[in-house]
Design an enzyme around this catalytic site. Structure first.
Site, PDB file in Angstrom:
ATOM      1  N   THR A  47      -6.010   7.553  -5.600  1.00 50.97           N
ATOM      2  CA  THR A  47      -5.996   7.525  -3.896  1.00 50.97           C
ATOM      3  C   THR A  47      -5.004   8.814  -3.501  1.00 50.97           C
ATOM      4  OG1 THR A  47      -6.236   5.151  -3.868  1.00 50.97           O
ATOM      5  CG2 THR A  47      -5.251   6.460  -1.711  1.00 50.97           C
TER       6      THR A  47
ATOM      7  N   GLU B 190       0.895  -1.158  -0.192  1.00 50.18           N
ATOM      8  CA  GLU B 190      -0.080   0.110   0.019  1.00 50.18           C
ATOM      9  C   GLU B 190       0.877   1.291  -0.130  1.00 50.18           C
ATOM     10  OE1 GLU B 190      -4.213  -0.090   0.541  1.00 50.18           O
ATOM     11  OE2 GLU B 190      -2.888  -0.961  -1.005  1.00 50.18           O
TER      12      GLU B 190
END
Length: 309
Positions: A184, A131
């Site tokens: 994101t 991530e």
């Protein structure tokens, strides 16, 4: 020991309104598959990617599958090699944990291939490294529920402390994914760097209320707690139809709505499948007016998480 194993990891809803970077839950059926094979030469190699429209990198230092596996192999001091094939079932930049599902499926497959040296909770530590590559922040609110299933609380990151929460019977989620991509990193860039004491207090009360509602299977308390005063006010401006949908579902008995992860997908929690289906009908009307195509999914909360196929 098998030479090749394929695993599936589900889509997820992160943040769950008030739980920015600390709450998430898993969705049924939607997700990614990853096949991991042993190879004779050392190192990790991505040999095939499908379903991404040619957008995902094959370089091992940039792909979330290989970054996650590499973190695990370093912990094991494993010197062998693996080949990875990724089959995307999730759209990129959707807010449904696309990068997390890839990393989770890769880890479950590689872990099984090596004879299960780690339990699934331990794999979360390696998934957060993926991530970090994907969006610049090593958050676990997507990867933890994708691996473990159900509702998950990330109590702390240093060290990582992951707690699986109960899922009330009858809880359904409607996911509405408008056809636009929201990166994101861009979605994080609009967040306020500082918040007021008042907002912090309100948010803390809602997090505590939501978790209490899950433990008590109190849908009313869950509904009252699905409020975000920190991330949503700025992020919602990037998502067409967000407030129109929220207003339209108020009278049908839905528990509440919010941004799934960093968006643009919107989640709506409901106390029954019937109400979740009503949300779908309303959502289609809202996005028809907005002028955007929308994909809509209805799901119970997935309590299984990632698994070997």
């Amino acid at each position: 020991m098998k030479k090749s194993i394929r695993a599936f990891a589900p889509a997820t809803v992160a943040n769950v309104s008030c739980g920015f970077d600390i709450l998430g839950f898993a969705i049924d059926e939607l997700g990614d598959q990853v096949e991991v094979s042993l190879k004779e030469t050392p190192g990790l190699e991505v040999i095939h990617i499908a379903g991404d429209g040619g957008k995902l990198p094959y370089e091992s230092e940039k792909n979330t599958c290989t970054v996650a596996i590499q973190a695990m192999l370093q912990a094991l001091n494993y010197q062998g090699g693996m080949e990875i094939s990724l089959y995307k079932g999730l759209p990129l930049g959707s807010g449904m944990g696309s990068s997390a599902a890839s990393a989770a499926a890769a880890l479950v497959a590689a872990n099984a291939l090596l004879g299960y040296p780690f339990d699934k909770k331990s794999l979360v530590n390696f998934a957060v490294e993926a991530e970090r590559i994907a969006c610049g922040a090593a958050h676990a609110d997507n990867v933890a529920p994708s691996l473990l299933g159900g509702f998950v609380l990330i109590r702390d990151y240093h060290p990582l402390d992951v707690i699986k929460l109960p899922v009330p019977k009858g809880l359904f989620c409607t996911l509405l994914h408008p056809h636009l991509e929201l990166n994101t990193a861009d979605s994080r860039s609009v967040l306020r760097k500082q918040i007021s004491l008042k907002d912090a207090t309100i948010q803390s009360g809602n997090i505590a209320g939501l978790i209490s509602g899950l433990y008590q299977a109190d849908f009313g308390l869950i509904s009252r707690s699905l409020k975000d005063v920190i991330a949503e006010p700025t992020r919602a401006l990037l998502i067409p139809g967000f407030y129109e949908l929220r207003e339209a579902i108020q009278s049908i008995g839905a528990l509440g709505s919010g941004i799934s992860g960093s968006g643009p997908t919107i989640f709506v929690l409901s106390p029954s499948r019937k109400i979740a289906e009503e949300v779908e009908k309303i959502g289609r009307k809202v996005y028809q007016k907005v002028g955007l195509e929308v994909d809509i999914y209805i799901s119970e909360i997935n309590d299984k998480g990632a698994y070997v196929i």
